[in-house]
Write a protein that holds these residues in place. Sequence first.
Motif, PDB file in Angstrom:
ATOM      1  N   PRO A 130      10.492  65.329  30.048  1.00 28.10           N
ATOM      2  CA  PRO A 130      10.265  66.207  31.205  1.00 28.10           C
ATOM      3  C   PRO A 130      11.522  66.588  31.981  1.00 28.10           C
ATOM      4  O   PRO A 130      11.495  67.501  32.795  1.00 28.10           O
ATOM      5  N   VAL A 131      12.630  65.886  31.752  1.00 29.77           N
ATOM      6  CA  VAL A 131      13.872  66.184  32.482  1.00 29.77           C
ATOM      7  C   VAL A 131      15.039  66.118  31.496  1.00 29.77           C
ATOM      8  O   VAL A 131      15.157  65.147  30.742  1.00 29.77           O
ATOM      9  N   LYS A 132      15.875  67.163  31.508  1.00 29.28           N
ATOM     10  CA  LYS A 132      17.028  67.205  30.620  1.00 29.28           C
ATOM     11  C   LYS A 132      18.259  67.733  31.354  1.00 29.28           C
ATOM     12  O   LYS A 132      18.131  68.594  32.217  1.00 29.28           O
ATOM     13  N   PHE A 133      19.427  67.212  31.003  1.00 27.77           N
ATOM     14  CA  PHE A 133      20.696  67.715  31.505  1.00 27.77           C
ATOM     15  C   PHE A 133      21.503  68.283  30.339  1.00 27.77           C
ATOM     16  O   PHE A 133      21.604  67.654  29.282  1.00 27.77           O
ATOM     17  N   VAL A 160      26.005  70.961  33.517  1.00 27.48           N
ATOM     18  CA  VAL A 160      26.065  72.403  33.747  1.00 27.48           C
ATOM     19  C   VAL A 160      24.682  73.053  33.702  1.00 27.48           C
ATOM     20  O   VAL A 160      24.551  74.246  33.986  1.00 27.48           O
ATOM     21  N   GLY A 161      23.664  72.292  33.347  1.00 31.57           N
ATOM     22  CA  GLY A 161      22.301  72.824  33.301  1.00 31.57           C
ATOM     23  C   GLY A 161      21.295  71.716  33.472  1.00 31.57           C
ATOM     24  O   GLY A 161      21.471  70.623  32.929  1.00 31.57           O
ATOM     25  N   VAL A 162      20.247  71.973  34.239  1.00 30.74           N
ATOM     26  CA  VAL A 162      19.204  70.979  34.508  1.00 30.74           C
ATOM     27  C   VAL A 162      17.840  71.586  34.180  1.00 30.74           C
ATOM     28  O   VAL A 162      17.518  72.680  34.642  1.00 30.74           O
ATOM     29  N   HIS A 163      17.056  70.876  33.388  1.00 31.42           N
ATOM     30  CA  HIS A 163      15.693  71.292  33.045  1.00 31.42           C
ATOM     31  C   HIS A 163      14.714  70.296  33.657  1.00 31.42           C
ATOM     32  O   HIS A 163      14.845  69.084  33.429  1.00 31.42           O
ATOM     33  N   ILE A 164      13.743  70.769  34.412  1.00 32.88           N
ATOM     34  CA  ILE A 164      12.695  69.908  34.970  1.00 32.88           C
ATOM     35  C   ILE A 164      11.347  70.565  34.717  1.00 32.88           C
ATOM     36  O   ILE A 164      11.133  71.728  35.088  1.00 32.88           O
ATOM     37  N   ASP A 165      10.464  69.835  34.076  1.00 30.42           N
ATOM     38  CA  ASP A 165       9.116  70.343  33.833  1.00 30.42           C
ATOM     39  C   ASP A 165       8.400  70.549  35.170  1.00 30.42           C
ATOM     40  O   ASP A 165       8.445  69.679  36.044  1.00 30.42           O
ATOM     41  N   ASP A 166       7.767  71.703  35.342  1.00 32.21           N
ATOM     42  CA  ASP A 166       7.088  71.993  36.604  1.00 32.21           C
ATOM     43  C   ASP A 166       6.039  70.944  36.943  1.00 32.21           C
ATOM     44  O   ASP A 166       5.806  70.641  38.119  1.00 32.21           O
ATOM     45  N   ALA A 178       6.277  58.873  39.526  1.00 33.34           N
ATOM     46  CA  ALA A 178       5.037  58.376  38.934  1.00 33.34           C
ATOM     47  C   ALA A 178       4.531  59.304  37.838  1.00 33.34           C
ATOM     48  O   ALA A 178       3.853  58.862  36.903  1.00 33.34           O
ATOM     49  N   ARG A 179       4.839  60.585  37.928  1.00 31.91           N
ATOM     50  CA  ARG A 179       4.400  61.530  36.896  1.00 31.91           C
ATOM     51  C   ARG A 179       5.261  61.449  35.645  1.00 31.91           C
ATOM     52  O   ARG A 179       4.776  61.677  34.532  1.00 31.91           O
ATOM     53  N   THR A 180       6.534  61.147  35.822  1.00 30.49           N
ATOM     54  CA  THR A 180       7.425  61.102  34.657  1.00 30.49           C
ATOM     55  C   THR A 180       7.440  59.735  33.985  1.00 30.49           C
ATOM     56  O   THR A 180       7.735  59.639  32.800  1.00 30.49           O
ATOM     57  N   GLU A 181       7.155  58.671  34.737  1.00 29.68           N
ATOM     58  CA  GLU A 181       7.133  57.300  34.202  1.00 29.68           C
ATOM     59  C   GLU A 181       8.416  56.970  33.413  1.00 29.68           C
ATOM     60  O   GLU A 181       8.375  56.651  32.225  1.00 29.68           O
TER      61      GLU A 181
END
Length: 245
Positions: A130-133, A160-166, A178-181
């Motif tokens: 759910p989260v990437k750099f 240089v880039g951040v991805h976060i699932d809505d 708590a949602r990402t665990e």
Amino acid sequence: MYYEPGVTDHGLPHDPFKACVIPRPIGWISTKSPSGQANLAPYSQFNNLTFDPPYVMFASNQTPQNSRKDTVVNIEATGHFAWNLATYPLRHAVNITAEQVPYGVDEFDRAGLTKEQANAIDVPMVKESPVKFECVYHSTIRLPGNPPMGTVDVIIGRVVGVHIDDGALDERGCLDVARTEPIARCGYYQYAVVRETFEMVIPGMSGDVLKGLEGSARGNRELEERRRDAKLESEVEEGGAAVGK
């Protein structure tokens, strides 16, 4: 008890050092070799360093054969890597990617993971995370280690880039742990999963300091703009006073 690492024996059946520094976030690092082969591996000695601009680091020991890890070789050759949040639902995949396999083996395929192409760099990421750099290689610090481990490579990269699932964001626009665990490395063969948090605000702290503790790049830029404006205003006032004389 007291012991001096490498000098006196701790007298315990298992070494306690790593168990004392817990929990440790996991650097699930994906790279690509110069020939285009994907690589994915977890590193338990990982953390962020600062936030404006954001930097992260991880430490990689050498293999038992005294060779440097594939991740380090790829990063120094290509200048890029990605970090993927290791979560409880992905724990078995994380464990599979920790296995040492020959150079060029695709850990994404071995772990049944889906590749997602990064935007700013040419590196595959874990689509299920759910989260990437996205990170650009900055430098390597080499620490001496005792044989057979040898050199320890500390890799530093700029995000240089951040991805976060809505779906990982709550109604306040905050990342909901708590949602990402997320899972974290503990001592020995133990891991922890974070499902509960609590808040504490340092008493007497100003808004600017709190923004720094939050890691707000926007707040940091706004503070610098106010400082520049105040300096410019002071210089104008001093110049006017000098003319008046």
